[in-house]
Design an enzyme around this catalytic site. Structure first.
Site, PDB file in Angstrom:
ATOM      1  N   ASP A 105      -1.919  -8.628  16.147  1.00  0.00           N
ATOM      2  CA  ASP A 105      -0.752  -8.171  15.878  1.00  0.00           C
ATOM      3  C   ASP A 105      -0.269  -6.843  16.694  1.00  0.00           C
ATOM      4  O   ASP A 105       0.372  -6.036  16.161  1.00  0.00           O
ATOM      5  CB  ASP A 105      -0.406  -8.049  14.199  1.00  0.00           C
ATOM      6  CG  ASP A 105       1.033  -7.654  14.053  1.00  0.00           C
ATOM      7  OD1 ASP A 105       1.938  -8.298  14.652  1.00  0.00           O
ATOM      8  OD2 ASP A 105       1.208  -7.570  12.839  1.00  0.00           O
ATOM      9  N   SER A 141       0.811  -1.197  -0.024  1.00  0.00           N
ATOM     10  CA  SER A 141       0.061   0.080  -0.028  1.00  0.00           C
ATOM     11  C   SER A 141       0.856   1.343  -0.041  1.00  0.00           C
ATOM     12  O   SER A 141       2.051   1.284   0.392  1.00  0.00           O
ATOM     13  CB  SER A 141      -0.963   0.017   1.328  1.00  0.00           C
ATOM     14  OG  SER A 141      -0.079  -0.047   2.412  1.00  0.00           O
TER      15      SER A 141
HETATM   16  P1  ATP Z   1       2.890  -3.163   6.006  1.00  0.00           P
HETATM   17  O1  ATP Z   1       1.886  -3.285   5.169  1.00  0.00           O
HETATM   18  O2  ATP Z   1       4.109  -3.548   5.277  1.00  0.00           O
HETATM   19  O3  ATP Z   1       2.793  -3.923   7.352  1.00  0.00           O
HETATM   20  P2  ATP Z   1       2.227  -0.693   7.375  1.00  0.00           P
HETATM   21  O4  ATP Z   1       1.436  -1.724   8.119  1.00  0.00           O
HETATM   22  O5  ATP Z   1       3.083   0.334   8.048  1.00  0.00           O
HETATM   23  O6  ATP Z   1       3.224  -1.912   6.633  1.00  0.00           O
HETATM   24  P3  ATP Z   1       0.427   1.024   6.005  1.00  0.00           P
HETATM   25  O7  ATP Z   1      -0.705   0.740   6.937  1.00  0.00           O
HETATM   26  O8  ATP Z   1       0.143   0.889   4.452  1.00  0.00           O
HETATM   27  O9  ATP Z   1       1.537  -0.206   6.004  1.00  0.00           O
HETATM   28  O10 ATP Z   1       1.138   2.223   6.408  1.00  0.00           O
HETATM   29  C1  ATP Z   1       2.250   2.853   5.625  1.00  0.00           C
HETATM   30  C2  ATP Z   1       2.828   4.005   6.588  1.00  0.00           C
HETATM   31  O11 ATP Z   1       1.778   5.024   6.266  1.00  0.00           O
HETATM   32  C3  ATP Z   1       2.915   3.756   7.818  1.00  0.00           C
HETATM   33  O12 ATP Z   1       3.974   3.309   8.213  1.00  0.00           O
HETATM   34  C4  ATP Z   1       2.625   5.143   8.292  1.00  0.00           C
HETATM   35  O13 ATP Z   1       3.920   5.816   8.381  1.00  0.00           O
HETATM   36  C5  ATP Z   1       1.675   5.713   7.343  1.00  0.00           C
HETATM   37  N1  ATP Z   1       0.120   5.694   7.835  1.00  0.00           N
HETATM   38  C6  ATP Z   1      -0.595   4.570   7.540  1.00  0.00           C
HETATM   39  N2  ATP Z   1      -1.675   4.930   8.103  1.00  0.00           N
HETATM   40  C7  ATP Z   1      -1.648   6.178   8.523  1.00  0.00           C
HETATM   41  C8  ATP Z   1      -2.851   7.040   8.930  1.00  0.00           C
HETATM   42  N3  ATP Z   1      -3.908   6.735   9.246  1.00  0.00           N
HETATM   43  N4  ATP Z   1      -2.248   8.491   9.075  1.00  0.00           N
HETATM   44  C9  ATP Z   1      -1.198   9.014   8.976  1.00  0.00           C
HETATM   45  N5  ATP Z   1       0.065   8.091   8.453  1.00  0.00           N
HETATM   46  C10 ATP Z   1      -0.382   6.978   8.172  1.00  0.00           C
END
Ligand code: ATP
Length: 297
Positions: free
Chosen positions: A166, A52
């Site tokens: 998790d 993502s």
């Molecule tokens: P993976 O999918 O590899 O476990 P992840 O859970 O960090 O990674 P995402 O949820 O897509 O993946 O988030 C990617 C990044 O985007 C996060 O590390 C964070 O820095 C930022 N992010 C995610 N959600 C938010 C949010 N609601 N508000 C602000 N920043 C966000």
């Protein structure tokens, strides 16, 4: 790459849960039922996940700012992770409908031919993990406050039948008021209504945080979300010198190999026993989400 927001979106049935759909906006000649990428102006990339991209977006009509999580459908299909995206959407929809300040809210979900889109609260102060890494460790006041917010949020989602599975400081974001917002529900589980004890079996979790029952038998219940950092299989861990003895007692009562022996498990008085642990004596549970956060140190 960024999604093409110029195309006409093809809505996948059910991607926008009915309770998350905005009120119908009636213009002169159209009734708009759900949102599409065109309703948002795309801003900076906030972060990248494995499947993502998360962007800052502005809702054109209201000027409200959100985080838009864009998942590439073809990539998800290639790596066989479509299921996780739907789990995340369904779980977040259920939790957002009920609403709790400690969970990132999903405002809308929609899709087009290339991507799935989740419109989320934009959380501005990064991950709790980053703060812990920078500081080395948290002050006792901060540890107490953040542990209490996590216990409050996790027990609330358990009451709704949702296991996170998790829990780790990377999945705890900090908002403008330095209060927590739990994120990453891709490996969550919605329990059957007639299975409140929560026997789930699939292999999820993260090295370093996974609970022993998930590691060994791939089954877990609610107390798995209260497991903390440890060398999992044997619960090997050591306390640094000067570790607060009451905090130590809490950790020792959470890092119990047998799930039923863990503080917070129904067999040990459930979450009310956990909240009543002396470590939380200074916590006012009633003002946990309205009083100001302790200075981070
Ligand atoms: P993976 O999918 O590899 O476990 P992840 O859970 O960090 O990674 P995402 O949820 O897509 O993946 O988030 C990617 C990044 O985007 C996060 O590390 C964070 O820095 C930022 N992010 C995610 N959600 C938010 C949010 N609601 N508000 C602000 N920043 C966000």
């Amino acid at each position: 790459g960024l999604p093409d927001s110029s195309g006409v979106p093809t809505l996948v049935p059910n991607i926008a849960p009915t309770h998350l759909q905005p009120p119908r906006i009636v213009s002169s000649n159209a009734v708009k039922r759900v949102y599409s990428a065109d309703d948002f102006e795309f801003g900076d990339v906030l972060g990248e996940g494995s499947y993502s991209t998360v962007l800052s977006v502005t809702h054109r009509r209201t000027g409200q700012v959100f985080a838009l999580k864009v998942l590439d459908k073809h990539h998800l299909q290639r790596v066989n992770k479509v299921k996780y995206a739907y789990v995340e959407k369904d779980t977040l929809a259920k939790l957002s409908n009920a609403g709790h300040p400690g969970v990132v809210k999903l405002h809308w979900a929609f899709s087009d031919t290339s991507s799935l889109y989740f419109v989320l609260d934009k959380v501005n102060n990064g991950e709790l993990m980053t703060k812990i890494n920078v500081l080395g460790s948290l002050s006792i006041d901060c540890a107490r406050y953040y542990a209490a917010q996590m216990v409050d949020t996790v027990s609330w989602m358990h009451d709704l039948g949702v296991l996170h599975r998790d829990m780790k400081p990377e999945n705890v974001l900090l908002d403008d008021n330095m209060r927590i917002k739990i994120t990453d529900f891709g490996t969550a589980k919605i329990l059957d209504e007639n299975d409140s004890s929560g026997g789930t079996s699939s292999f999820v979790g993260s090295p370093g945080y996974i609970s022993p029952e998930l590691l060994i038998s791939s089954t877990c219940g609610k107390s798995a979300d209260f497991w903390l950092l440890a060398k999992t299989r044997k619960a090997e861990y050591a306390f640094p010198e000067g570790f607060d003895p009451i905090a130590r007692d809490l950790v020792e009562n959470l890092l119990v190999l047998e799930p039923a022996g863990r503080l917070g498990d129904v067999a040990r008085g459930g979450v009310s026993a956990l909240r009543a642990h002396p470590f939380f004596a200074l916590i006012d549970w009633g003002t946990l989400w309205t009083s100001s956060a302790p200075v981070l140190k």
